[in-house]
Write a protein that holds these residues in place. Structure first.
Motif, mmCIF file in Angstrom:
data_model
loop_
_atom_site.group_PDB
_atom_site.id
_atom_site.type_symbol
_atom_site.label_atom_id
_atom_site.label_comp_id
_atom_site.label_asym_id
_atom_site.label_seq_id
_atom_site.Cartn_x
_atom_site.Cartn_y
_atom_site.Cartn_z
ATOM 1 N N ALA A 66 0.782 -0.985 0.024
ATOM 2 C CA ALA A 66 -0.147 0.051 -0.116
ATOM 3 C C ALA A 66 0.968 1.317 -0.174
ATOM 4 N N GLY A 67 0.310 2.112 -0.521
ATOM 5 C CA GLY A 67 1.020 3.821 -0.513
ATOM 6 C C GLY A 67 0.821 4.412 -1.773
ATOM 7 N N GLY A 68 0.504 5.588 -1.475
ATOM 8 C CA GLY A 68 0.329 6.640 -2.841
ATOM 9 C C GLY A 68 1.572 7.417 -3.099
ATOM 10 N N SER B 73 -3.283 5.824 -1.380
ATOM 11 C CA SER B 73 -3.521 6.119 0.025
ATOM 12 C C SER B 73 -2.179 6.983 0.490
ATOM 13 N N GLN B 74 -2.698 8.120 1.358
ATOM 14 C CA GLN B 74 -1.917 8.948 1.838
ATOM 15 C C GLN B 74 -1.425 8.907 3.503
ATOM 16 N N SER B 75 -2.158 7.801 4.001
ATOM 17 C CA SER B 75 -1.890 7.292 5.414
ATOM 18 C C SER B 75 -1.855 6.094 5.966
ATOM 19 N N THR B 76 -1.718 5.805 7.037
ATOM 20 C CA THR B 76 -1.900 4.347 7.363
ATOM 21 C C THR B 76 -3.545 3.883 7.155
ATOM 22 N N TYR C 270 -7.568 6.653 20.545
ATOM 23 C CA TYR C 270 -8.015 6.157 21.766
ATOM 24 C C TYR C 270 -9.107 7.196 22.192
ATOM 25 N N LEU C 271 -8.967 8.488 21.677
ATOM 26 C CA LEU C 271 -9.963 9.569 22.386
ATOM 27 C C LEU C 271 -11.043 9.557 21.361
ATOM 28 N N GLY C 272 -10.946 8.614 20.364
ATOM 29 C CA GLY C 272 -12.287 8.580 19.446
ATOM 30 C C GLY C 272 -11.941 9.412 18.221
ATOM 31 N N LEU C 273 -10.870 9.968 17.876
ATOM 32 C CA LEU C 273 -10.948 11.015 16.800
ATOM 33 C C LEU C 273 -10.272 9.915 15.424
ATOM 34 N N ARG C 274 -10.834 10.226 14.358
ATOM 35 C CA ARG C 274 -10.398 9.523 13.208
ATOM 36 C C ARG C 274 -10.102 10.432 11.896
ATOM 37 N N PRO C 275 -8.982 9.796 11.192
ATOM 38 C CA PRO C 275 -8.617 10.549 10.078
ATOM 39 C C PRO C 275 -9.666 10.258 8.988
ATOM 40 N N LEU C 276 -9.679 11.066 7.971
ATOM 41 C CA LEU C 276 -10.619 11.023 6.760
ATOM 42 C C LEU C 276 -9.973 10.816 5.548
ATOM 43 N N PRO C 277 -10.572 9.779 4.898
ATOM 44 C CA PRO C 277 -9.878 9.410 3.712
ATOM 45 C C PRO C 277 -9.771 10.656 2.607
ATOM 46 N N LYS C 278 -8.925 10.586 1.665
ATOM 47 C CA LYS C 278 -8.730 11.598 0.849
ATOM 48 C C LYS C 278 -9.057 11.055 -0.482
ATOM 49 N N GLY C 279 -8.689 9.746 -1.099
ATOM 50 C CA GLY C 279 -8.844 9.327 -2.322
ATOM 51 C C GLY C 279 -8.780 7.820 -2.336
ATOM 52 N N GLN C 280 -8.733 7.232 -3.312
ATOM 53 C CA GLN C 280 -8.810 5.592 -3.676
ATOM 54 C C GLN C 280 -8.115 5.190 -4.745
ATOM 55 N N GLY C 281 -7.497 4.324 -4.731
ATOM 56 C CA GLY C 281 -6.953 3.740 -6.048
ATOM 57 C C GLY C 281 -6.217 2.197 -5.708
ATOM 58 N N LEU C 282 -6.380 1.520 -6.772
ATOM 59 C CA LEU C 282 -5.859 0.045 -6.660
ATOM 60 C C LEU C 282 -5.340 -0.386 -7.964
ATOM 61 N N LEU C 283 -4.115 -0.922 -8.176
ATOM 62 C CA LEU C 283 -3.630 -1.279 -9.457
ATOM 63 C C LEU C 283 -2.985 -2.600 -9.158
#
Length: 219
Positions: free
Chosen positions: A60-62, A95-98, A161-174
Motif C-alpha cells: 500500500a501507499g500513494g 493512500s496517503q496515511s496508514t 483512543y480519544l475517538g478521533l479518526r482521520p478522513l480518507p482523501k482518495g482511493q486507488g488500486l492497481l
C-alpha cells in the motif's frame, strides 16, 4: 485429560492455518526505488512469504507531492524483482496515511492478515485495522528507531483512543499486471540503464542519491 490435549493443540492449528495476505504498509520511495524504511518492510514481507505464512502480498501507499511513482507500485516492482509472481501481488497506489492504506485495501482482502511495518508503527496499525473490522495480526520490523518515532506513535495512538479518526482523501488500486514501466535495472519489463554518472545515486541506475537520514515512515 483429552480436553487439555485439545487446548494444547489449538494454537498449533491456528499456526498451520496461516494467513490469507501479508500486507506491507506504505513508506517513502525515491525515484522508483524503495527508501530504506520501505525496503526493510519489503524484505521482511519476502522472508515471511518464503516461509509460507501467506500465499499473497499486498503493498500500500500513494505518491508524495511531485513524485512520479507511488509507494505501492514501487513496492510491487521490488517484490516482482525478487521472485514473487504477479498474480500473487496487489498494489494500492493512492493512500496517503496508514488509515487509508487499510481502508482502500479492505474491500479486496479476505481472511487473516499479517501487517508488516516498523515496530514503533505496528500498534497503531493494528488498532486501525481492527477498528475497520479486519482480522489482523502484526510483524514489527526491528531496527534502531529514534525515541522521537516511538513518542510520535504513542501520541497518534492517544489521538485514536480519544475517538478521533482521520478522513480518507482518495482511493486507488492497481493490479500488478497493470504496473507501468519503471526505469529500474533488473526489474522485468524495465530497460537496463547504465549507472555511475552525475545524479545517478550509487551507480545503480538513474536514481537520486539516498537522503543523509531517512525520516521515520508510517504516518
Amino acid at each position: 485429560m483429552w480436553v487439555l490435549a485439545l487446548l494444547a493443540l489449538f494454537p498449533l492449528a491456528l499456526a498451520q492455518e496461516g494467513y490469507a495476505w501479508i500486507v506491507v504498509l506504505g513508506a517513502a520511495q525515491y525515484g522508483g526505488r524503495p527508501s530504506p524504511a520501505l525496503e526493510r518492510r519489503l524484505e521482511a514481507a519476502l522472508a515471511l512469504y518464503r516461509k509460507g505464512l501467506a500465499p499473497r502480498i499486498a503493498v500500500a501507499g500513494g505518491k508524495a507531492p511531485g513524485d512520479r511513482f507511488s509507494e505501492g507500485e514501487v513496492g510491487c516492482r521490488y517484490l516482482l524483482a525478487h521472485g514473487v509472481a504477479r498474480e500473487r501481488l496487489l498494489c494500492e497506489t493512492e493512500s496517503q496515511s496508514t488509515y487509508e492504506n487499510l481502508l482502500f485495501l479492505k474491500p479486496h482482502l479476505r481472511g487473516r492478515l499479517l501487517l508488516v511495518t516498523d515496530a514503533p508503527h505496528l500498534p497503531r496499525a493494528l488498532f486501525l485495522a481492527r477498528a475497520l473490522g479486519l482480522k489482523a495480526e502484526g510483524h514489527g520490523v526491528p531496527g534502531a528507531y529514534p525515541m522521537g518515532y516511538w513518542l510520535r506513535e504513542a501520541l497518534y495512538r492517544l489521538w485514536l483512543y480519544l475517538g478521533l479518526r482521520p478522513l480518507p482523501k482518495g482511493q486507488g488500486l492497481l493490479p500488478a499486471q497493470a504496473l507501468p514501466p519503471i526505469p529500474w535495472p533488473g526489474v522485468p519489463g524495465s530497460p537496463d540503464t547504465p549507472g555511475g554518472g552525475p545524479g545517478t545515486g550509487r551507480g545503480r541506475g538513474p536514481f537520486p542519491a539516498w537522503p543523509a537520514q531517512s525520516p521515520p515512515e508510517g504516518a
